[in-house]
Design a protein around this motif. Structure first.
Motif, short mmCIF file in Angstrom:
data_model
loop_
_atom_site.label_atom_id
_atom_site.label_comp_id
_atom_site.label_asym_id
_atom_site.label_seq_id
_atom_site.Cartn_x
_atom_site.Cartn_y
_atom_site.Cartn_z
N SER A 52 27.31 46.05 47.13
CA SER A 52 27.78 45.78 48.48
C SER A 52 26.83 46.39 49.50
O SER A 52 26.45 47.55 49.37
CB SER A 52 29.18 46.37 48.67
OG SER A 52 29.58 46.32 50.02
N TYR A 76 34.25 36.39 50.97
CA TYR A 76 34.90 37.37 51.83
C TYR A 76 34.41 38.80 51.59
O TYR A 76 34.29 39.59 52.53
CB TYR A 76 36.42 37.36 51.60
CG TYR A 76 37.17 36.15 52.10
CD1 TYR A 76 36.63 35.29 53.06
CD2 TYR A 76 38.45 35.88 51.63
CE1 TYR A 76 37.34 34.20 53.51
CE2 TYR A 76 39.18 34.79 52.08
CZ TYR A 76 38.63 33.95 53.02
OH TYR A 76 39.33 32.87 53.47
N THR A 77 34.18 39.17 50.33
CA THR A 77 33.88 40.57 50.04
C THR A 77 32.48 40.96 50.49
O THR A 77 32.26 42.07 50.98
CB THR A 77 34.06 40.88 48.54
OG1 THR A 77 33.06 40.18 47.77
CG2 THR A 77 35.44 40.48 48.07
N SER A 90 36.69 34.24 47.90
CA SER A 90 36.13 34.60 46.59
C SER A 90 36.73 33.69 45.53
O SER A 90 37.93 33.42 45.55
CB SER A 90 36.45 36.07 46.28
OG SER A 90 36.12 36.89 47.37
N MET A 144 30.59 38.08 44.40
CA MET A 144 31.41 39.06 45.10
C MET A 144 30.83 40.45 44.87
O MET A 144 29.91 40.63 44.06
CB MET A 144 32.86 39.00 44.64
CG MET A 144 33.12 39.51 43.26
SD MET A 144 34.82 39.26 42.68
CE MET A 144 35.80 39.66 44.11
N THR A 145 31.35 41.45 45.58
CA THR A 145 30.82 42.80 45.44
C THR A 145 31.31 43.46 44.15
O THR A 145 32.37 43.11 43.63
CB THR A 145 31.23 43.68 46.64
OG1 THR A 145 32.65 43.76 46.70
CG2 THR A 145 30.70 43.10 47.94
N CYS A 198 34.89 45.17 44.02
CA CYS A 198 35.98 44.20 43.95
C CYS A 198 36.03 43.52 42.59
O CYS A 198 37.11 43.23 42.07
CB CYS A 198 35.82 43.16 45.06
SG CYS A 198 36.12 43.82 46.72
N LYS A 232 41.45 50.99 44.72
CA LYS A 232 41.52 49.66 45.32
C LYS A 232 42.84 49.02 44.91
O LYS A 232 43.29 49.21 43.78
CB LYS A 232 40.35 48.77 44.90
CG LYS A 232 39.01 49.21 45.48
CD LYS A 232 37.89 48.28 45.05
CE LYS A 232 36.57 48.66 45.69
NZ LYS A 232 36.55 48.41 47.13
N HIS A 239 39.36 44.61 52.11
CA HIS A 239 38.78 43.31 51.85
C HIS A 239 39.86 42.25 51.96
O HIS A 239 41.06 42.55 51.90
CB HIS A 239 38.16 43.27 50.45
CG HIS A 239 36.85 43.97 50.35
ND1 HIS A 239 35.69 43.45 50.84
CD2 HIS A 239 36.51 45.17 49.78
CE1 HIS A 239 34.69 44.28 50.61
NE2 HIS A 239 35.16 45.33 49.97
N HIS A 262 41.80 39.20 50.30
CA HIS A 262 42.13 38.61 49.00
C HIS A 262 42.01 37.09 49.12
O HIS A 262 42.39 36.51 50.13
CB HIS A 262 43.56 39.00 48.63
CG HIS A 262 43.96 38.73 47.22
ND1 HIS A 262 44.21 37.46 46.75
CD2 HIS A 262 44.20 39.57 46.18
CE1 HIS A 262 44.57 37.53 45.48
NE2 HIS A 262 44.57 38.80 45.10
#
Length: 478
Positions: free
Chosen positions: A82, A174-175, A210, A236-237, A240, A265, A282, A284
């Motif tokens: 990230s 998104y992440t 995601s 994604m990161t 996550c 998380k 983040h 979802h």
């Protein structure tokens, strides 16, 4: 009929690929170390990543058992760090090496981005610093104005791999965009990024949930590797992705990973906004929120002072808990979550045996974990129902018992909780399954369930209050 999914994880010093079936059974895996120079924490050539990944993919596929039907390989997804960003030209070629999340050269730009965002963003993420993508974009444009003239697109680390696989560099998830300034409430790039920070809007990616399919595998790669043109799912990161692999993907479920640090998380129905910036959320893919934070307290104290004789130490701890002692094994100076205290120092009684100090330190980490969840409850109003646990700290049965009793909820130890496995779940989430939650429930496996111990619960409730009182007396919490 078995179907298969690839998960690819590109980390700071190496990459890993896994192939799993729709039930989460590991079929094959491979990993590679990158050949890096001394500046690898600041910059890396993304071509090194791709060369390693392409080599892994080809060799893994060639070595698959004959009973694996390659035509049933359905999708691939990627996870990576990230905050790492890459400027591309109009031909999708890197104008510069990847600027790594761990590069501290953009500290001043991070402060400026944080100040600007604070004036415009009410309930979203504004915690920009040197590790943020938006800070690095600003730093690059100021440091290399001649190169900046040729920027056509800013992308993130996993986006580069998705682009090499599918040809689509323009779409991210998104992440990845949280630390690049994207507004996850409004689902839009805010105007201040262009008007005040100076990043051209046309250079920013399209953003999708995601797990979205963003293309097909390049036909040349498909032919070279001898597999179908499978779906390529947006990356994604890594944090996550590990959460996905743990199974903590529906509201009320949380993942604690205890490695060098402690990372929490989870999933909530509402966005969790922390005015102090200790945690951030983040988005979802199914409309929920995934708040989390990272503590400087973890399991590094074990490798430093207790690496020898762990089996004997854990066995001894069984007979020593609850210790009634107050210990906090914070190795470095300062804490960031759940306590914002740059002056914080760890503590422990000086007269404890090695075995009792080990046990008390495990209790101290559990108390920090409980404090973190209490803060989440205060901010969100949502109850903790269960904790999915991963990381090296989950390998101690007595530590799992301590944590379950302190938290007063069951702890589920995950069988496989790697970033690559999380990427494979994302690959399956909208290609074979209808959602991320459905995919995670089918593919994650729980190795062990640890319930709270009634007697320990009562003792730890009192010991925890004493722990918080000590933190207050030291002015670490209010």
């Amino acid at each position: 009929m078995r179907n298969y999914f690839f998960g690819l994880d590109v980390g700071t010093q190496g990459a890993r690929v896994v192939l799993v079936d729709q039930q989460g059974t590991l079929i094959a895996a491979d990993d590679r170390k990158f050949k890096l120079d001394d500046t690898f924490r600041e910059e890396q050539s993304p071509e090194i990543w791709w060369e390693a990944c392409a080599e892994m993919m080809q060799q893994l596929i060639q070595q698959l058992p004959s009973d694996i039907d390659k035509k049933k390989i359905k999708a691939i997804s990627v996870t990576s760090t990230s905050g790492t960003v890459i400027p591309l030209d109009a031909y999708n070629k890197p104008l510069h090496a990847a600027i790594m999340y761990s590069d501290a050269r953009s500290a001043e730009q991070g402060k400026r981005c944080k100040e600007i965002a604070g004036r415009h963003v009410k309930d979203g993420y504004t915690g920009f610093n040197a590790s943020s993508g938006i800070s690095k974009m600003s730093w690059f444009q100021e440091t290399y104005p001649e190169k900046a003239k040729d920027i056509a697109l800013w992308i993130h680390a996993s986006d580069y791999l998705v682009g090499k696989l599918s040809g689509n560099y323009r779409t991210t998830d998104y992440t990845n965009v949280l630390k690049s300034g994207y507004d996850l409430e409004q689902l839009a790039w805010p105007d201040y990024i262009s008007s005040e920070i100076g990043i051209d809007r046309s250079h920013l990616q399209d953003v999708v949930p995601s797990g979205t399919v963003v293309g097909k595998l390049d036909p040349v790669l498909a032919d070279t590797w001898g597999i179908p043109q499978l779906d390529v799912v947006v990356g994604m990161t890594d944090g996550c992705a590990t959460q996905m692999a743990s199974g903590a993907v529906k509201p009320g479920t949380w993942n604690t990973t205890i490695g060098t640090t402690l990372v929490i998380k989870g999933v909530t129905r509402k966005n969790v906004v922390d005015p102090l910036g200790r945690l951030y959320s983040h988005r979802h893919p199914e409309g929920y929120w995934m708040p989390g934070g990272a503590s400087n307290t973890g399991a590094d104290w074990i490798s430093i002072g207790f690496a020898d004789g762990l089996d004997a130490l854990n066995q001894a701890a069984e007979g020593l808990i609850p210790t009634g002692e107050l210990a906090w094994p914070l190795v470095q100076e300062g804490e960031r979550y759940p306590i914002m205290a740059p002056q914080a120092r760890g503590f422990a009684p000086s007269d404890l045996t090695r075995e009792k100090l080990y046990a008390a330190n495990m209790e101290g980490v559990a108390f920090i974990e409980k404090l973190a969840y209490e803060i989440i409850h205060e901010l969100s109003g949502e109850e903790l129902e269960a904790v999915y646990s991963a990381g090296g700290g989950s390998n101690s049965d007595v530590w799992l018992k301590i944590r379950a009793s302190v938290l007063q909820v069951p702890i589920y130890k995950c069988k496989e909780a790697s970033g690559a496995f999380g990427a494979a779940i994302m690959a399956a989430s909208n290609t074979y399954y209808s959602s991320l939650i459905e995919a995670a429930e089918a593919m994650t496996q729980i190795e062990k369930v640890v319930q709270p111990d009634g007697e320990l619960q009562e003792a730890y409730a009192s010991q925890y209050e004493n722990f918080k009182l000590k933190l207050k007396n030291l002015n670490y919490i209010a």
